[in-house]
Design an enzyme around this catalytic site. Structure first.
Site, PDB file in Angstrom:
ATOM      1  N   CYS A 135      48.876  52.825  63.262  1.00 19.45           N
ATOM      2  CA  CYS A 135      49.611  52.477  62.620  1.00 19.45           C
ATOM      3  C   CYS A 135      49.362  50.814  62.104  1.00 19.45           C
ATOM      4  CB  CYS A 135      51.332  52.420  63.181  1.00 19.45           C
ATOM      5  SG  CYS A 135      50.965  51.806  64.723  1.00 19.45           S
ATOM      6  N   CYS A 136      49.740  50.366  61.029  1.00 16.52           N
ATOM      7  CA  CYS A 136      50.149  49.205  60.851  1.00 16.52           C
ATOM      8  C   CYS A 136      48.398  49.245  59.671  1.00 16.52           C
ATOM      9  CB  CYS A 136      50.087  47.826  61.878  1.00 16.52           C
ATOM     10  SG  CYS A 136      49.674  46.369  60.954  1.00 16.52           S
ATOM     11  N   ILE A 137      47.498  48.357  60.321  1.00 11.17           N
ATOM     12  CA  ILE A 137      46.229  48.047  59.684  1.00 11.17           C
ATOM     13  C   ILE A 137      44.892  49.042  59.915  1.00 11.17           C
ATOM     14  CG2 ILE A 137      45.088  45.930  61.453  1.00 11.17           C
ATOM     15  CD1 ILE A 137      44.794  46.767  57.333  1.00 11.17           C
ATOM     16  N   PRO A 139      44.482  52.033  60.342  1.00  4.66           N
ATOM     17  CA  PRO A 139      44.990  53.411  59.366  1.00  4.66           C
ATOM     18  C   PRO A 139      43.024  52.674  58.364  1.00  4.66           C
ATOM     19  CG  PRO A 139      46.205  53.638  58.915  1.00  4.66           C
ATOM     20  CD  PRO A 139      45.892  52.280  59.793  1.00  4.66           C
TER      21      PRO A 139
END
Length: 224
Positions: A135-137, A139
């Site tokens: 999640c967030c950055i 990926p």
């Protein structure tokens, strides 16, 4: 039998480690689903230490494993000891630690590299046919190890609500398919067994971040 999920942390604190609210949300949703979680982190120094009151670097060094232990309430294991065969899935919460301690995305953007230990772990999970959730950055890590995968970091048009939307363009330049999603949603790439959600890439109310992570966890356990 309860699913066993490995969680990889990158420190403690959004600007130089793991985003604490995201890690907590992952743990709550796994617990509610009856899954067992074990947290891991690399035993290395952080890239730097940030004063979270000022958002500026401060003096001194901190160890990623030791800082991650704050979130894990002491129940943390060196990432080097993670046995992929003992787990059904792996989840990586966001926070700048992903871009600074697990990789150098924060300095090199799409030309970044992943720390060898982290890269090997993720590739081993994928090779074993076990799902990855980020999640967030986080990926961006999947973009590097799974060429052509589908993922989301939220929206691809920058706004006050989506201040980091340029990340989507960078991932597309790396050959990935970016799928626009809202904070409370997640995207499932069935082919690659990859589940992603925007989390704090969006300036959304915290309950929407929590709900989006819940969808990510639910879909991950379905794939496990």
């Amino acid at each position: 039998m309860a699913k066993r999920v490995a969680i990889i942390l990158s420190g403690c604190g959004v600007y130089d480690g793991t985003e604490i609210h995201e890690a907590s949300a992952v743990l709550v949703h796994l617990s509610r689903a009856g899954a067992q979680a074990q947290m891991f982190a690399p035993n290395q120094d952080q890239m730097h230490v940030i004063n979270h009151c000022e958002g500026k670097p401060s003096d001194g060094k901190r160890n990623v494993l030791q800082e991650s232990a704050r979130i894990a309430r002491g129940d943390i294991v060196d990432l080097a000891k993670l046995d992929v065969l003992a787990f059904d899935a792996v989840i990586i919460p966001g926070g700048f630690g992903v871009a600074k301690n697990l990789s150098d995305w924060g300095m090199k953007n799409k030309d970044f590299t992943i720390k060898p230990e982290v890269e090997k772990t993720l590739k081993d999970f994928h090779k074993a046919g076990k799902p990855l959730a980020m999640c967030c950055i986080a990926p961006v890590l999947a973009a590097k190890i799974l060429p052509g995968c589908e993922l989301t970091v939220g929206q691809d048009k920058e706004s006050d609500v989506w201040p980091y939307a340029q990340t989507a363009g960078a991932l597309q330049e790396m050959g990935c398919k970016h799928v626009n999603k809202e904070a409370e949603q997640a995207h499932v790439d069935v082919k690659h067994k990859l589940v992603t959600t925007p989390a704090f890439m969006c300036n959304a109310p915290i309950h929407k971040i929590f709900d989006g992570i819940g969808v990510m966890v639910k879909e991950t356990l379905k794939l496990a």
